[in-house]
Design a protein around this motif. Structure first.
Motif, PDB file in Angstrom:
ATOM      1  N   LEU A 175       0.824  -1.210   0.000  1.00 11.53           N
ATOM      2  CA  LEU A 175       0.000   0.000   0.000  1.00 11.53           C
ATOM      3  C   LEU A 175       0.856   1.257   0.000  1.00 11.53           C
ATOM      4  O   LEU A 175       0.531   2.229  -0.702  1.00 11.53           O
ATOM      5  CB  LEU A 175      -0.919  -0.012   1.228  1.00 11.53           C
ATOM      6  N   ILE A 176       1.942   1.240   0.754  1.00 11.48           N
ATOM      7  CA  ILE A 176       2.812   2.413   0.764  1.00 11.48           C
ATOM      8  C   ILE A 176       3.466   2.624  -0.609  1.00 11.48           C
ATOM      9  O   ILE A 176       3.571   3.752  -1.102  1.00 11.48           O
ATOM     10  CB  ILE A 176       3.885   2.262   1.858  1.00 11.48           C
ATOM     11  N   GLY A 177       3.844   1.521  -1.189  1.00 10.63           N
ATOM     12  CA  GLY A 177       4.425   1.651  -2.544  1.00 10.63           C
ATOM     13  C   GLY A 177       3.426   2.190  -3.544  1.00 10.63           C
ATOM     14  O   GLY A 177       3.760   3.042  -4.383  1.00 10.63           O
ATOM     15  N   VAL A 178       2.195   1.704  -3.447  1.00 12.57           N
ATOM     16  CA  VAL A 178       1.161   2.212  -4.356  1.00 12.57           C
ATOM     17  C   VAL A 178       0.905   3.680  -4.105  1.00 12.57           C
ATOM     18  O   VAL A 178       0.729   4.485  -5.033  1.00 12.57           O
ATOM     19  CB  VAL A 178      -0.129   1.381  -4.192  1.00 12.57           C
ATOM     20  N   ALA A 179       0.920   4.082  -2.809  1.00 14.24           N
ATOM     21  CA  ALA A 179       0.675   5.486  -2.482  1.00 14.24           C
ATOM     22  C   ALA A 179       1.798   6.369  -3.031  1.00 14.24           C
ATOM     23  O   ALA A 179       1.553   7.456  -3.583  1.00 14.24           O
ATOM     24  CB  ALA A 179       0.542   5.654  -0.976  1.00 14.24           C
ATOM     25  N   LEU A 180       3.031   5.927  -2.882  1.00 15.88           N
ATOM     26  CA  LEU A 180       4.149   6.712  -3.420  1.00 15.88           C
ATOM     27  C   LEU A 180       4.083   6.813  -4.938  1.00 15.88           C
ATOM     28  O   LEU A 180       4.337   7.874  -5.522  1.00 15.88           O
ATOM     29  CB  LEU A 180       5.480   6.085  -2.981  1.00 15.88           C
ATOM     30  N   GLY A 181       3.728   5.722  -5.563  1.00 14.78           N
ATOM     31  CA  GLY A 181       3.595   5.765  -7.025  1.00 14.78           C
ATOM     32  C   GLY A 181       2.480   6.684  -7.466  1.00 14.78           C
ATOM     33  O   GLY A 181       2.615   7.427  -8.449  1.00 14.78           O
ATOM     34  N   THR A 182       1.388   6.646  -6.708  1.00 20.00           N
ATOM     35  CA  THR A 182       0.269   7.530  -7.045  1.00 20.00           C
ATOM     36  C   THR A 182       0.664   8.982  -6.844  1.00 20.00           C
ATOM     37  O   THR A 182       0.319   9.863  -7.657  1.00 20.00           O
ATOM     38  CB  THR A 182      -0.941   7.195  -6.160  1.00 20.00           C
ATOM     39  N   LEU A 183       1.425   9.251  -5.786  1.00 25.27           N
ATOM     40  CA  LEU A 183       1.867  10.615  -5.540  1.00 25.27           C
ATOM     41  C   LEU A 183       2.792  11.105  -6.660  1.00 25.27           C
ATOM     42  O   LEU A 183       2.650  12.244  -7.154  1.00 25.27           O
ATOM     43  CB  LEU A 183       2.593  10.683  -4.195  1.00 25.27           C
ATOM     44  N   ALA A 184       3.717  10.258  -7.069  1.00 20.41           N
ATOM     45  CA  ALA A 184       4.630  10.655  -8.148  1.00 20.41           C
ATOM     46  C   ALA A 184       3.871  10.881  -9.442  1.00 20.41           C
ATOM     47  O   ALA A 184       4.116  11.861 -10.186  1.00 20.41           O
ATOM     48  CB  ALA A 184       5.709   9.588  -8.339  1.00 20.41           C
ATOM     49  N   THR A 185       2.939  10.005  -9.722  1.00 18.73           N
ATOM     50  CA  THR A 185       2.161  10.171 -10.949  1.00 18.73           C
ATOM     51  C   THR A 185       1.330  11.440 -10.908  1.00 18.73           C
ATOM     52  O   THR A 185       1.221  12.169 -11.906  1.00 18.73           O
ATOM     53  CB  THR A 185       1.243   8.946 -11.143  1.00 18.73           C
ATOM     54  N   ALA A 186       0.769  11.721  -9.735  1.00 20.64           N
ATOM     55  CA  ALA A 186      -0.034  12.934  -9.617  1.00 20.64           C
ATOM     56  C   ALA A 186       0.816  14.176  -9.794  1.00 20.64           C
ATOM     57  O   ALA A 186       0.401  15.143 -10.462  1.00 20.64           O
ATOM     58  CB  ALA A 186      -0.723  12.952  -8.247  1.00 20.64           C
ATOM     59  N   LEU A 187       2.014  14.167  -9.225  1.00 20.83           N
ATOM     60  CA  LEU A 187       2.901  15.319  -9.406  1.00 20.83           C
ATOM     61  C   LEU A 187       3.298  15.501 -10.865  1.00 20.83           C
ATOM     62  O   LEU A 187       3.351  16.628 -11.375  1.00 20.83           O
ATOM     63  CB  LEU A 187       4.144  15.144  -8.522  1.00 20.83           C
ATOM     64  N   ARG A 188       3.586  14.432 -11.540  1.00 20.65           N
ATOM     65  CA  ARG A 188       3.944  14.541 -12.961  1.00 20.65           C
ATOM     66  C   ARG A 188       2.779  15.079 -13.773  1.00 20.65           C
ATOM     67  O   ARG A 188       2.976  15.828 -14.726  1.00 20.65           O
ATOM     68  CB  ARG A 188       4.380  13.168 -13.494  1.00 20.65           C
ATOM     69  N   LEU A 189       1.586  14.655 -13.399  1.00 17.09           N
ATOM     70  CA  LEU A 189       0.432  15.169 -14.129  1.00 17.09           C
ATOM     71  C   LEU A 189       0.194  16.642 -13.814  1.00 17.09           C
ATOM     72  O   LEU A 189      -0.153  17.430 -14.690  1.00 17.09           O
ATOM     73  CB  LEU A 189      -0.810  14.352 -13.768  1.00 17.09           C
ATOM     74  N   LEU A 190       0.405  16.998 -12.564  1.00 10.70           N
ATOM     75  CA  LEU A 190       0.135  18.374 -12.179  1.00 10.70           C
ATOM     76  C   LEU A 190       1.141  19.353 -12.760  1.00 10.70           C
ATOM     77  O   LEU A 190       0.808  20.507 -13.041  1.00 10.70           O
ATOM     78  CB  LEU A 190       0.118  18.487 -10.644  1.00 10.70           C
ATOM     79  N   ILE A 191       2.369  18.934 -12.920  1.00 12.36           N
ATOM     80  CA  ILE A 191       3.367  19.842 -13.497  1.00 12.36           C
ATOM     81  C   ILE A 191       3.480  19.669 -15.008  1.00 12.36           C
ATOM     82  O   ILE A 191       4.306  20.333 -15.638  1.00 12.36           O
ATOM     83  CB  ILE A 191       4.751  19.639 -12.845  1.00 12.36           C
ATOM     84  N   GLY A 192       2.675  18.822 -15.553  1.00  9.31           N
ATOM     85  CA  GLY A 192       2.624  18.734 -17.010  1.00  9.31           C
ATOM     86  C   GLY A 192       3.657  17.842 -17.647  1.00  9.31           C
ATOM     87  O   GLY A 192       3.838  17.877 -18.868  1.00  9.31           O
ATOM     88  N   MET A 193       4.354  17.050 -16.848  1.00 10.06           N
ATOM     89  CA  MET A 193       5.345  16.152 -17.448  1.00 10.06           C
ATOM     90  C   MET A 193       4.673  15.005 -18.197  1.00 10.06           C
ATOM     91  O   MET A 193       5.152  14.576 -19.240  1.00 10.06           O
ATOM     92  CB  MET A 193       6.274  15.602 -16.367  1.00 10.06           C
ATOM     93  N   ASP A 194       3.601  14.512 -17.642  1.00 10.99           N
ATOM     94  CA  ASP A 194       2.823  13.470 -18.318  1.00 10.99           C
ATOM     95  C   ASP A 194       1.518  14.085 -18.785  1.00 10.99           C
ATOM     96  O   ASP A 194       0.817  14.743 -18.007  1.00 10.99           O
ATOM     97  CB  ASP A 194       2.553  12.306 -17.364  1.00 10.99           C
ATOM     98  N   ARG A 195       1.217  13.881 -20.022  1.00 15.35           N
ATOM     99  CA  ARG A 195      -0.022  14.423 -20.591  1.00 15.35           C
ATOM    100  C   ARG A 195      -0.784  13.333 -21.316  1.00 15.35           C
ATOM    101  O   ARG A 195      -0.897  13.325 -22.547  1.00 15.35           O
ATOM    102  CB  ARG A 195       0.281  15.570 -21.544  1.00 15.35           C
ATOM    103  N   PRO A 196      -1.285  12.352 -20.594  1.00  9.78           N
ATOM    104  CA  PRO A 196      -2.028  11.286 -21.272  1.00  9.78           C
ATOM    105  C   PRO A 196      -3.322  11.788 -21.895  1.00  9.78           C
ATOM    106  O   PRO A 196      -3.848  11.159 -22.807  1.00  9.78           O
ATOM    107  CB  PRO A 196      -2.317  10.279 -20.144  1.00  9.78           C
ATOM    108  N   TYR A 197      -3.821  12.902 -21.425  1.00  3.57           N
ATOM    109  CA  TYR A 197      -5.066  13.442 -21.968  1.00  3.57           C
ATOM    110  C   TYR A 197      -4.880  14.089 -23.330  1.00  3.57           C
ATOM    111  O   TYR A 197      -5.833  14.326 -24.053  1.00  3.57           O
ATOM    112  CB  TYR A 197      -5.637  14.477 -20.997  1.00  3.57           C
ATOM    113  N   SER A 198      -3.637  14.422 -23.682  1.00  4.88           N
ATOM    114  CA  SER A 198      -3.405  15.098 -24.962  1.00  4.88           C
ATOM    115  C   SER A 198      -2.725  14.198 -25.967  1.00  4.88           C
ATOM    116  O   SER A 198      -2.291  14.667 -27.007  1.00  4.88           O
ATOM    117  CB  SER A 198      -2.537  16.340 -24.744  1.00  4.88           C
TER     118      SER A 198
END
Lengths: 199, 756
Positions: A175-198
């Motif tokens: 669960l901690i690993g999943v939470a850290l991965g989710t946090l990293a993914t969320a940060l990448r999405l928020l700063i625009g590094m990952d743009r799966p929507y585009s």
């Protein structure tokens, strides 16, 4: 237009995130609106899934694939019948309840029950003490299985210890690993590094 | 001003090319040296700068017959009707003698029909003028005084090797009838030229006149370099046997192509050599020593063997009847040289140049060596080399004569030590092709034989067919033990599941309920106040309903017994709403006096996954929310209280058949709503849910079929869960036996060295 999509995504993500931490009316209102939009889009996603399922099976029927055309025909016919009945009689209704209780639930239960037989043969072939690691796994399985057997009433505490200590530790790590991965993914999405929507 | 002879444009003095048409301009003041382009005076015979001869040699025609105006292929020299030369004082500036003996500089002009010179004739080229030169004009051209006398004896023919030495030789062959030089264009006038008007060195060339001995005393008038020609001893052709001559050389003495028949009266002297009379003395037999090396080498390559022509030329008899005695002259050799260097293209030449006879017997001897390869009209091949010493000894030779020297070409030498040919046209020769040259010649590398791709494919296919067939890999048959164990296991498992249903309370009495997580959940529900709102989330599908329905039914019954108001919903999939309705309806019927809409409500499926749960945790149940059964808004159910505030919810029980719904509830609802959440999960989700229970995020936890049975026992409502847990226990025993059997067989096989 990619910059516009990225800006919208970052803005919506930040507003939703801030709504988690701060009790601001405007943030709450925006968060509620964004979540309602998400629910509507999810419902459309379910509709798209149904349409895609019908397309796949209709394509197989048109191609007259001998291996799967018959099953696809059954899927299309039953889906059409159930959908028609649901649209006509509504939910819940006697016909839909009958279909659910006498077709859907037994079939699903039967498929799930077969797992017991597969697990039995798998246990016969896999749970063997070939080396140290498999021996430890075999011991853990025997302890939990024996402690889960009320008829014997043995190794109950041992089972509880196995489930509470080693198993929970492993689950928490996951669960901690999943939470850290989710946090990293969320940060990448928020700063625009990952743009799966585009993409 | 210089007027262009081509377009008439006037150009400035000193211009070399016409500004309008680009034609080369000639200086009107004198003669342009063909070698160095130096202007000379009209009277100059030799160039004042380079010594090249400006006026070509000429001979007086002796034939009265006008040769037929048949165009003759060969050297292209300007032919122009002769015209009388005006007196020097009245004559216009003579056109420079542009043409030279070099054929490449000579513009090609068609040979026109010869006609008597007329005063109206335009000023022509040097050839026409030469033919009309009067003795008075010709005399100063070659003055004896201007000719430097040689200090010593000129080199003999043996000393001056090659074509140049032979040019200086003026042999006469009395036995043969060489061609007479004649100037057909001015035949009638040329006959009238007195012999004394001719240059001395040309007198010997007069047909039927003087011999070489007579011409010798007059050699002073001739150019110095021509003196040896008049003083040289005549070379008499030495007959030799045909056997000593290669066959291909014999062919070269064959008559040339037949000429149109000509009446005897119109025969020309130069035709006589063509006619080979039967009584013709044996031709000059060239031995191997006399044949130049380069000629030997070129022989087999350039001259394919031809069948010897046995029959003489058809004109031979007629021409031989009144053939005049042949007269040899140096001019004849010069003309022959001109023919030799002429290009082989189909160009015309003056008629007087065509007098070069094809003397089969004399040309091998008198022609320059490099011209000997032109028999019977063959393409002349230049002599490969000329000794430098001979040219130095002939220092007085004009450059324009030296310019006639053929270009040296590397000619492979004939290997004398090669094998002797005994048969065929090359019999008698040694070393037909030098081995060295054959090796050093550039040649393409040997190309591999073309391979037919179809043949290769056929060969490959044949090899594949011919290969021994391999036995196909058969699928491994299951061992007898494995084949018999699987149905046995299935049968044992089936019996273990079915038998407990016929033995009630097989394992119920053995279940421990005290101090278990299930007991915590039971205690939590027991502490609920009547009419407390409890939310039951049915987040499992029909596949796991066999296990989860027992928990849900036990919980619903207990809640109904506690008179709790139940709000059912589903967040996993829409089937959860139907499952909830079925479970609640069954529990309500079992408990009794518990009605839908009054005591319990089904809100159906809450879409949106995390977003839906987050929205539910934030805003609660909105008034516009409709129930699953009646599809009415919440305000239609006033007995269920205000559901918009989570504070009114006493407990949330998450029934999760999978870990994801439980995780969402724990993440999206519990922190935000702050509501108590208990969970009833399947046995597979229990280890995952224990983490939330240990973290106090879950108030209570009920796991698996055992938890359902425990809850039935705790709530004193033994039912299907207790019966099912007996079947589960027997199934566990079967699994234990199977695992033990598998390990025993494994170790037994391992002890025998055949572990499977």
């Amino acid at each position: 237009m990619r910059w516009l999509a990225t800006s919208v995504a970052i803005a919506v993500g930040l507003i939703t995130l801030l709504d988690y931490f701060f009790d601001v009316p405007i943030l709450d209102a925006l968060g509620v609106a964004f979540r309602q939009w998400t629910i509507i889009l999810t419902a459309f996603a379910l509709l798209l899934g149904v349409i895609n399922l019908l397309q796949v099976h209709l394509r197989r029927i048109i191609r007259r694939d001998e291996a799967s055309a018959g099953y696809s025909l059954i899927v299309v016919v039953t889906a059409t019948l159930v959908a028609s009945a649901g649209l006509w009689f509504g939910l819940p209704s006697e016909p839909m309840t009958w279909v659910f209780e006498n077709l859907y639930v037994p079939l699903q239960g039967a498929f799930f029950a077969l797992v017991a037989f597969f697990l039995a043969t798998a246990a016969y072939r896999a749970l063997r003490a070939r080396n140290l690691e498999t021996t430890w796994m075999l011991i853990a399985a025997l302890v939990v299985l024996l402690g889960q057997t009320p008829l014997l009433g043995v190794l109950t505490d041992a089972r509880e210890w196995v489930l509470n200590v080693p198993s929970t530790a492993g689950v928490r790590g996951i669960l901690i690993g999943v939470a850290l991965g989710t946090l990293a993914t969320a940060l990448r999405l928020l700063i625009g590094m990952d743009r799966p929507y585009s993409e | 001003m210089i007027q262009c002879a081509q377009c008439g444009t006037k150009n400035r003095d000193g211009s070399k090319f016409c500004g309008d048409c680009g034609a080369r301009l000639v200086q009107p003041s004198g003669l342009i040296c063909p070698m160095c382009s130096t202007p000379n005076t009209v009277e100059n015979v030799f160039c004042s700068k380079c010594g090249a001869r400006l006026a070509p040699l000429t001979v007086a025609p002796v034939s009265e017959k006008t040769p037929p105006p048949t165009p003759i292929k060969g050297l292209s020299l300007p032919a122009k009707p002769a015209e009388p030369i005006a007196p020097a004082d009245k004559a216009e500036p003579r056109q420079p003698i542009a043409p030279t003996l070099k054929p490449e500089r000579e513009p090609s002009a068609p040979v026109t029909d010869t006609e008597p010179a007329s005063p109206d004739a335009p000023p022509g080229d040097w050839l026409g003028r030469l033919q009309t030169l009067t003795p008075e004009e010709e005399a100063p051209v070659i003055p004896a005084a201007e000719t430097p006398a040689p200090d010593s004896e000129p080199p003999t023919a043996e000393e001056a090797s090659g074509w140049l030495a032979r040019l200086r030789t003026a042999p006469t062959i009395e036995e043969q009838a060489p061609a007479e030089p004649s100037l057909p264009a001015r035949a009638s006038e040329s006959v009238e030229i007195a012999e004394e008007d001719l240059p001395d060195w040309l007198r010997s060339s007069s047909p039927g006149q003087e011999s070489a001995q007579d011409a010798a005393p007059k050699s002073k008038d001739a150019p110095s370099w021509m003196l040896p020609a008049s003083e040289a001893e005549p070379i008499v052709a030495a007959p030799s046997a045909d056997a000593e001559m290669p066959d291909w050389l014999k062919d070269t003495r064959a008559p040339i192509a037949p000429e149109p028949a000509t009446p005897p009266s119109e025969r020309l002297d130069w035709f006589k050599p063509v006619a080979a009379p039967p009584e013709m003395p044996p031709p000059i037999q060239a031995t191997d020593a006399e044949i130049p090396e380069w000629l030997k080498t070129l022989k087999p390559q350039d001259e394919p063997p031809r069948a010897p022509i046995a029959q003489p030329h058809p004109l031979a008899d007629t021409l031989d009847a009144d053939g005049a005695p042949p007269v040899e002259s140096p001019g004849e050799e010069l003309l022959q040289a001109l023919e030799g260097i002429a290009p082989s293209t189909q160009v015309e030449k003056p008629a007087w140049l065509t007098e070069a006879p094809h003397s089969e017997t004399s040309e091998d001897e008198y022609l320059p060596d490099w011209l000997r390869t032109t028999p019977s009209g063959a393409t002349p091949t230049p002599e490969p080399s000329i000794e430098a010493g001979a040219l130095e000894a002939l220092g007085e030779v004009p450059e324009w004569i030296a310019a006639l020297k053929p270009v040296e070409q590397p000619v492979p030498t004939l290997v004398e030590s090669g094998p002797l040919e005994t048969t065929g046209p090359l019999s008698g020769l040694r070393g037909i092709l030098p081995l060295a040259s054959a090796v050093t010649e550039p040649h393409a590398p040997p190309q591999p034989a073309p391979v037919n791709p179809f043949k290769e494919s056929a060969r490959l296919f044949e090899s594949i067919l011919g290969a021994p067939a391999l036995a196909p890999a058969m699928p491994a048959k299951p061992t007898h033990r494995a084949w018999t164990m699987r149905p046995l296991i299935y049968l044992l498992l089936l019996l273990a599941i079915l038998i407990p249903f016929f033995i009630p309370d097989l394992a119920g009495s053995s279940l421990r309920t005290f101090g278990t997580p299930t007991a915590d959940l039971y205690d939590t529900i027991e502490k609920l106040q009547p009419n407390s709102i409890v939310v039951l989330s049915f987040d499992y599908d029909p596949g796991s309903s066999g296990e989860m329905d027992l928990q849900a039914t036990a919980l619903a019954r207990h809640l109904m017994q506690r008179r709790a108001r139940i709000i059912a919903l589903s967040t996993l999939d829409p089937t959860g709403a139907q499952i909830a309705q079925r479970v609640l309806d069954n529990a309500a019927r079992a408990v009794g006096n518990y009605a839908y809409g009054t005591n319990y409500l089904n809100l159906g499926y809450i879409a949106g996954q995390e977003a839906g749960l987050r929205q539910l945790a934030t805003a609660g149940f909105a008034p516009a929310t409709r129930d699953y059964v009646r599809y009415q808004t919440l305000d239609k159910y006033p007995n269920l209280g205000n559901l918009q505030n989570w504070r009114n919810v006493a407990l949330v029980i998450e029934l999760a058949g999978a870990p994801e719904p439980l995780q969402k509830w724990m993440e999206q609802v519990q922190p935000r709503a702050g509501v108590k959440i208990a969970a009833g999960v399947s046995a597979a989700v229990e280890p995952r849910a224990r983490a939330y229970r240990d973290a106090k995020q879950l108030t209570a936890l009920m796991g698996g079929l055992v938890g359902a049975a425990q809850y039935e026992i705790l709530s004193n409502q033994r039912g299907l869960a207790v019966i099912s847990v007996g079947a589960q226990s027997t199934a566990h025993l079967v699994l234990l036996g199977v695992i033990a059997l598998g390990n025993l067989m494994y170790w037994f096989a391992r002890g025998r060295g055949k572990p499977k």
